[in-house]
Design an enzyme around this catalytic site. Structure first.
Site, PDB file in Angstrom:
ATOM      1  N   SER A   1       0.840  -1.198   0.000  1.00 24.08           N
ATOM      2  CA  SER A   1       0.000   0.000   0.000  1.00 24.08           C
ATOM      3  C   SER A   1       0.874   1.246   0.000  1.00 24.08           C
ATOM      4  CB  SER A   1      -0.903   0.016   1.239  1.00 24.08           C
ATOM      5  OG  SER A   1      -1.751  -1.110   1.268  1.00 24.08           O
ATOM      6  N   SER A   2       0.500   2.240  -0.815  1.00 22.48           N
ATOM      7  CA  SER A   2       1.179   3.529  -0.859  1.00 22.48           C
ATOM      8  C   SER A   2       2.666   3.350  -1.201  1.00 22.48           C
ATOM      9  CB  SER A   2       0.978   4.268   0.468  1.00 22.48           C
ATOM     10  OG  SER A   2       1.379   5.617   0.370  1.00 22.48           O
ATOM     11  N   SER A   3       3.575   3.659  -0.287  1.00 26.45           N
ATOM     12  CA  SER A   3       4.993   3.444  -0.571  1.00 26.45           C
ATOM     13  C   SER A   3       5.264   1.972  -0.868  1.00 26.45           C
ATOM     14  CB  SER A   3       5.854   3.916   0.609  1.00 26.45           C
ATOM     15  OG  SER A   3       7.213   3.817   0.322  1.00 26.45           O
TER      16      SER A   3
ATOM     17  N   HIS B   1      -6.894   7.827   0.174  1.00 26.40           N
ATOM     18  CA  HIS B   1      -5.617   7.127   0.299  1.00 26.40           C
ATOM     19  C   HIS B   1      -5.574   6.380   1.640  1.00 26.40           C
ATOM     20  CE1 HIS B   1      -1.454   6.660  -1.049  1.00 26.40           C
ATOM     21  NE2 HIS B   1      -1.078   6.775   0.211  1.00 26.40           N
TER      22      HIS B   1
END
Length: 260
Positions: A100-102, A244
């Site tokens: 997720s994300s990074s 997000h």
């Protein structure tokens, strides 16, 4: 490197690398996802890497991390996979990445730099492979190589340009690349929504396939599945009104990986 070994393990066992977000840790991603409990049911191993940076972000910007066998966080994660194969009975032919994300960014990086290691990836609210590239990015920064233009969805390239970037990270590689599914929310204000289209352009060029169709309300109300080719190599999921990050859909990941 943190590892979850299931109560009943397949021999050899598939490996899922579950990669946390900025400000996160291996422990938080273990607690905030259901991969471990599903591992007990299906017999796979879960590796939870823990970022060495002070802010918990992954290095997805340096030349080293982006390039095959040049070091950086990506090669460190590949070393974890090798260790799990040699010491925990992992199956080198069934290795998958998700995050997720990074961690989603790193999933794309791993797919680009180590397509010989990973067979599939599932990306939750990330950016294209190479989007955060900053020459000489310093490992250990709170946000290694952060790019506002990329995060804001302003790094717009042609599909060919994105694909050429991916191919440049493993020069001379002529094999297949991991199948990719990508989730992104339309209300994402951290890694803005245009990054979904750029990721889909990137991987569609790598696979040499084009957009086929949208399927509305799939896998749930408000989500639109975006199918490329016959849907076996690349699919996207646009989540209406979701910020997000997009919630993890673990059972979809297992199906995409061919584990369940």
């Amino acid at each position: 490197m943190y590892v979850y070994i299931p109560t009943t393990q397949l021999k050899p066992a598939p490996i899922i690398v579950a990669i946390h977000y900025c400000t996160g840790t291996a422990q938080k991603y273990f607690q905030g996802s259901n991969y471990a409990s599903l591992a007990d049911t299906h017999g796979f191993i879960v590796i939870y890497p823990n970022s060495p940076s002070s802010g918990g972000c992954w290095d997805v910007a340096s030349t080293a991390s982006l390039t095959h066998d040049k070091g950086g966080d990506s090669q460190t994660i590949v070393n974890m996979v090798d260790y799990a194969v040699k010491n925990y009975g992992g199956d080198a032919d069934k290795v998958y990445a998700t995050g997720s994300s990074s961690g989603a960014m790193m999933t794309n990086v791993l797919a680009g730099a180590y397509p010989d290691v990973f067979k599939a990836g599932s990306v939750y609210s990330g950016v294209p492979d190479g989007c955060f590239y900053v020459a000489g990015a310093t490992a250990g920064m709170a946000t290694p190589g952060w790019s506002n233009s990329c995060a804001n969805g302003q790094n717009i390239k042609t599909a060919q340009a994105w694909g050429d970037l991916v191919r440049s990270y493993y020069p001379g590689y002529n094999g297949t690349y991991p199948k990719i599914q990508i989730f992104h929310g339309t209300a994402d204000n951290t890694l803005d929504y245009p990054n979904l289209a750029e990721q889909l352009k990137e991987w569609s060029n790598v696979f040499g396939i084009t957009f086929t169709k949208n399927v509305t309300n799939n896998p749930q109300s408000g989500y639109t599945q975006m199918v490329y080719g016959n849907g076996s190599q690349l699919v996207g999921y646009s989540a209406q009104g979701v910020g997000h990050t997009v919630p993890i859909h673990e059972t979809m990941d297992l199906a995409w990986f061919g584990i369940a």
